[in-house]
Design an enzyme around this catalytic site. Structure first.
Site, PDB file in Angstrom:
ATOM      1  N   HIS A   4       0.813  -1.221   0.000  1.00 28.66           N
ATOM      2  CA  HIS A   4       0.000   0.000   0.000  1.00 28.66           C
ATOM      3  C   HIS A   4       0.850   1.276   0.000  1.00 28.66           C
ATOM      4  O   HIS A   4       0.366   2.342  -0.392  1.00 28.66           O
ATOM      5  CB  HIS A   4      -0.942  -0.011   1.206  1.00 28.66           C
ATOM      6  CG  HIS A   4      -2.164   0.850   1.055  1.00 28.66           C
ATOM      7  ND1 HIS A   4      -2.210   1.978   0.252  1.00 28.66           N
ATOM      8  CD2 HIS A   4      -3.397   0.756   1.604  1.00 28.66           C
ATOM      9  CE1 HIS A   4      -3.411   2.525   0.327  1.00 28.66           C
ATOM     10  NE2 HIS A   4      -4.151   1.802   1.130  1.00 28.66           N
TER      11      HIS A   4
ATOM     12  N   ASP B  30     -11.148  -3.529 -17.522  1.00 28.98           N
ATOM     13  CA  ASP B  30     -11.529  -4.468 -18.590  1.00 28.98           C
ATOM     14  C   ASP B  30     -10.272  -4.990 -19.284  1.00 28.98           C
ATOM     15  O   ASP B  30      -9.539  -4.232 -19.917  1.00 28.98           O
ATOM     16  CB  ASP B  30     -12.442  -3.733 -19.586  1.00 28.98           C
ATOM     17  CG  ASP B  30     -12.912  -4.602 -20.735  1.00 28.98           C
ATOM     18  OD1 ASP B  30     -12.531  -5.789 -20.797  1.00 28.98           O
ATOM     19  OD2 ASP B  30     -13.658  -4.079 -21.593  1.00 28.98           O
TER      20      ASP B  30
END
Length: 456
Positions: free
Chosen positions: A166, A381
């Site tokens: 992170h 996508d």
């Protein structure tokens, strides 16, 4: 409204983990992280899952091969992800851009997407199989910064699972990287949004100046064992349709009617959770709202900046005031906390990190709320269309996420994973149900503006 944990069991066959390096030569250099990036509270691994359905138009194309190749190409632009994190003097972190690569796992599972059920949301069964923790790879320092596992399903769909250090990126930065992988997987030669490092933009000023209060980083002693232990924990996801949000809004006073969905849900869940945990009325309790501060700067941070641009503004009160006051009381505290985030707040925070040795935000009696409804995970996508689910792989003990989700009837809402001890979870569900199904008299009392004010 609450989803029950799944008992689904299946087998995942994994290939040997491999390192995927940039497809072309990249610069060898050291790149410092910002003074926001390397705080203790971000030194952990962020887990994400993306579920993709079978697409007949992609017949004959292997998602593992397509995504592995796209990652290699994308790392040419995002080459710091292929490096390793090092720690210097004063706990300052920097990436050594070694081009060693990210860790990648190819896998197959003997299950179809349909068998996961209609409502894909945390907790996910066999998570440790879908996102395998390669021994020795999970460290914050000197380890791969990204681990990606792509698991083919028997139906022709697949699961893209990811673990990110992170300190490198927040949700917005991670989605930017994943979107770039998706674009290249679909045939692009370079990402639409070019990555911007420029971590110095969020470094502390010289001379160091802390100009704002930062109660989210106060040192609070855990004198009553108020950091929730992991034993007997239950993770449930709650799905809020617009009708449920409207039911909670009935408790909101008229003058606060323009509050956002995030604000009203946060106030409601913080209050219900505190009631469920049965805190001493005099104990301080906190809610930390994760805020993306990119737009708070003048000029805004550059498009393409993929570092952490987060703040954790905090609302503080006592358990008694929070639980005994109407919802509007908590809502005002949440709104005020969010409004605290400005460019000056971020400059001040960077200085605090340097002066205090990059501390962790306060965990004692804290609840962290992160809104991912606009992050864009579902829109990533790789050629197989948008994700059926995209977002965090699980909830955390002190944190909940707001995850956009479309149910099996095609209705859009927000999934919120909540983690509590089993007894407290029962009380939490009861308290939340009481609000959702309240009669008009209870609503009238709760929408009153007569509060026991907080002096904290």
């Amino acid at each position: 409204m609450a989803s029950l944990p799944s008992s689904l069991v299946f087998t995942v066959r994994r290939c040997q983990p491999e390192l995927v390096a940039p497809a072309k030569a990249t610069p060898y250099e050291f790149r410092q992280l910002s003074d926001i990036d390397d705080q203790e509270g971000l030194r952990f691994q962020m887990l994400g899952l993306q579920f993709y359905r079978y697409d007949p138009s992609m017949q004959g194309r292997d998602p593992v091969h397509v995504i592995r190749e796209a990652i290699a190409q994308t790392l040419v632009f995002y080459y710091p992800f292929a490096g390793r994190l090092r720690e210097g003097p004063n706990r300052k972190l920097a990436v050594e851009c070694t081009a060693e690569g990210i860790m990648f796992i190819e896998a197959d599972a003997d299950i179809t997407l349909k068998q996961f059920g209609d409502n894909l949301q945390p907790p996910f069964p066999c998570l440790e199989e879908l996102l395998y923790n390669v021994p020795g790879s999970e460290g914050i320092l000197n380890c791969p910064l990204l681990l990606i596992q792509v698991t083919r399903l028997q139906c022709g769909g697949f699961i893209f699972a990811l673990r990110l250090n992170h300190t490198m990126s927040d949700a917005a930065g991670l989605v930017q990287f994943m979107t770039a992988v998706g674009e290249i997987a679909r045939g692009a030669t370079f990402p639409t949004v070019q990555p911007v490092w420029q971590r110095e933009l969020l470094n502390a000023r010289d001379p160091l100046r802390v100009t704002c209060p930062h109660r989210e980083y106060e040192e609070v002693e855990n004198t009553k064992g108020t950091i929730i232990p992991p034993d007997d924990m239950v993770l449930r996801s709650f799905f809020f349709l617009p009708t449920e949000v409207s039911a909670i809004r009935r408790f909101v006073p008229q003058y606060l009617s323009k509050c956002s969905t995030f604000e009203v849900l946060t106030a409601c869940l913080w209050r219900c959770r505190t009631i469920a945990l049965q805190k001493d009325p005099n104990e301080e309790v906190r809610v930390l709202c994760v805020v993306n501060a990119r737009s708070k700067f003048n000029p805004p941070l550059p498009v393409g900046y993929y570092g952490n641009a987060l703040a954790y503004p905090v609302a503080v009160t006592t358990a008694g005031r929070l639980c005994n006051n109407p919802l509007g009381y908590a809502l005002e505290l949440v709104r005020k906390a969010k409004a605290d985030v400005t460019e000056e707040h971020m400059r001040s925070l960077a200085a605090l990190m340097v002066i205090k040795g990059r501390p962790h935000f306060t965990v004692v009696n804290s609840y962290v709320m992160s809104d991912l409804t606009r992050a864009g995970f579902r829109e990533v996508d790789f050629g197989w269309g948008k994700a059926a689910y995209g977002g965090p792989a699980k909830g955390r003990v002190v944190a909940s996420y707001y995850i956009p989700f479309r149910d099996n009837r095609g209705e859009d809402g927000i999934v919120v994973p909540v983690c509590l001890p089993a007894v407290a979870m029962e009380k939490f569900i009861k308290e939340l149900d009481a609000m959702l199904n309240a009669d008009e008299e209870l609503i009238r009392v709760h929408s009153s503006t007569k509060y026991i004010l907080s002096a904290l």
